[in-house]
Design an enzyme around this catalytic site. Structure first.
Site, PDB file in Angstrom:
ATOM      1  N   HIS A 309       0.852  -1.173   0.000  1.00 33.98           N
ATOM      2  CA  HIS A 309       0.000   0.000   0.000  1.00 33.98           C
ATOM      3  C   HIS A 309       0.892   1.227   0.000  1.00 33.98           C
ATOM      4  O   HIS A 309       1.958   1.235   0.617  1.00 33.98           O
ATOM      5  CB  HIS A 309      -0.911   0.007   1.238  1.00 33.98           C
ATOM      6  CG  HIS A 309      -2.055   0.963   1.148  1.00 33.98           C
ATOM      7  ND1 HIS A 309      -1.909   2.303   1.395  1.00 33.98           N
ATOM      8  CD2 HIS A 309      -3.371   0.771   0.846  1.00 33.98           C
ATOM      9  CE1 HIS A 309      -3.085   2.896   1.250  1.00 33.98           C
ATOM     10  NE2 HIS A 309      -3.983   1.994   0.917  1.00 33.98           N
ATOM     11  N   ASP A 366      -7.945  -4.365  -0.038  1.00 32.96           N
ATOM     12  CA  ASP A 366      -8.541  -4.867  -1.277  1.00 32.96           C
ATOM     13  C   ASP A 366      -8.427  -6.379  -1.405  1.00 32.96           C
ATOM     14  O   ASP A 366      -9.189  -6.994  -2.151  1.00 32.96           O
ATOM     15  CB  ASP A 366      -7.864  -4.212  -2.484  1.00 32.96           C
ATOM     16  CG  ASP A 366      -7.984  -2.705  -2.454  1.00 32.96           C
ATOM     17  OD1 ASP A 366      -9.107  -2.206  -2.332  1.00 32.96           O
ATOM     18  OD2 ASP A 366      -6.941  -2.028  -2.521  1.00 32.96           O
TER      19      ASP A 366
END
Length: 439
Positions: A309, A366
């Site tokens: 991320h 996600d």
């Protein structure tokens, strides 16, 4: 915020003193608001990775430590003890609601769930092949036309009507999402039911058939509620910054969140969980359990989606929460998804492999959100729509914070021009084509 120190910068023979702003969590920012006026220089920061565009009291993230807090409350505690609607109130208004405030907030959301019949005609006018995000953005902007008193572009008036606008948007984004799905699949529109929670009503409006009482498993509704809660806000990401930028020009809340949907539509932002499902499907169809795919990822041949991320350099705290919800939902519906086994395999490899650990490539939100949405029967192209539903309260809170700031300025980034210097206009008949590169 208080000034604790200052930074001195020298430009040739000229000096510039910049104050340092210190946040409540110890974050430091160099205040360069007067830099260009006093020196003629600007800063260059492609992607704004080192640029603070605002002061905000909504969300705090420490990517190195894997911390996410809404209004000071740890995301883990909110996911365990709160729900999407209560946490939305917290993010928008700054404090947890009293029982009466929460009841009134819920009731206003329920009462605003209906959609004007003319909007239904507009939804039906979209091609069946239209992407759900295109429809959602258009419908949210059009929604403001039916509430002219809430979308006046008069900042004072729009703020006076803010509470009503908030519940209209939170309620109707869910109804518009479900309506679009029903029309695309040739199904009649289903209306919300009293006594259902926010997520129960969304699932009811999505999947119920006329004459049937929808049976929504509580663990299924809870999984969706948690997923939405985890997506409420995430600092100044692409779509949130877009909402604030559009609003900074005086645009109303309907127009601003419509722009946020467009920003979220991009595959590098709201489409990441879709990419995870596509990756897992590819692995499954190849007969691999994930082992070979990981080796290809380490060799640079493919990209391991759902890991790493831009903000978190540790395990995304939202991913840990969704992992637990993912296990509950599969137990509740009694479905064995081969993609879940591959996901577990990828996670196990990545968490124990020196290659991924050294690069801080931990599972992000996600990774499991796509699997949960797939288990709920949500089509892949609607994944970013669900993301937008969850992010709506955060966009609303960010718009409010921006709009209420005294003396707030319109967002207007600078640039470093690298094009042609001044040139003289050449009449059409005197122009000669540039020589071909292949000549």
């Amino acid at each position: 915020m208080t000034n604790k120190s200052e930074i001195k910068v020298t430009f040739g023979n000229r000096g510039y003193v910049a104050p340092v702003i210190v946040g409540t969590e110890g974050e430091h920012a160099v205040d360069i608001r007067k830099l260009r006026a006093e020196t003629g220089f600007i800063t260059y920061d492609e992607g704004y990775g080192n640029t603070g565009s605002c002061e905000s009291a909504i969300t705090f993230i420490d990517g190195e430590k894997g911390i996410l807090r809404y209004r000071g409350y740890p995301i883990e505690e909110l996911a365990e003890r709160s729900n999407f609607i209560e946490s939305s109130y917290l993010v928008i208004y700054g404090e947890l609601p009293t029982p009466r405030e929460l009841e009134e907030f819920r009731n206003r959301i329920l009462l605003n769930a209906g959609i004007h019949e003319a909007l239904r005609t507009m939804v039906a006018g979209f091609p069946m092949t239209a992407h759900p995000m295109a429809g959602l953005s258009a419908m949210l902007n059009a929604l403001g036309c039916y509430y002219p008193e809430l979308s006046s572009n008069n900042r004072k008036q729009d703020l006076e009507n803010f509470d009503r606008t908030t519940t209209v948007l939170i309620s109707k984004v869910r109804a518009l999402a479900a309506m679009g799905y029903r029309y695309r699949n040739g199904l009649p529109v289903t209306y919300p039911k009293r006594g259902y929670s926010y997520c129960e009503n969304f699932l009811h409006m999505m999947f119920s058939y006329p004459g049937e009482d929808s049976q929504i498993h509580p663990d299924v509704a809870k999984a969706l509620d948690t997923l939405l809660l985890l997506h409420i806000d995430h600092e100044q990401n692409c779509s949130t910054s877009t909402v604030r930028m559009v609003g900074s020009g005086g645009a109303n809340l309907f127009a601003s969140v419509s722009a946020g949907v467009c920003a979220l539509w991009g595959p590098m932002h709201g489409g990441a969980n879709q990419a995870v499902i596509e990756m897992l499907t590819e692995i499954s169809e190849s007969g691999d359990d994930g082992t070979k795919f990981v080796e290809r990822a380490k060799a640079g041949e493919v990209r391991l989606m759902g890991f790493g991320h831009r903000v978190y350099k540790n395990y995304d705290p939202r991913a840990k929460i969704l992992h637990a919800q993912c296990m509950k939902i599969f137990d509740a519906i009694g479905v064995e998804d081969p993609l879940l086994k591959i996901a577990h395999r990828l996670e196990d490899i990545a968490l124990n492999d020196a290659y991924f650990k050294s690069r801080n490539l931990y599972p992000n939100v996600d990774f499991y959100s796509g699997i949960i949405l797939r288990a709920l029967g949500i089509p892949v192209n609607m994944f970013p729509v669900i993301f937008a539903m969850g992010r709506m309260p955060g966009w609303i809170a960010q718009w409010k914070e921006m709009a209420e700031r005294p003396g707030g300025r319109i967002y207007r980034p600078r640039q470093v021009y690298v094009g042609e210097r001044e040139r003289r206009f050449v009449p059409l008949m005197e122009r000669v084509a540039a020589p071909s590169a292949n000549a």
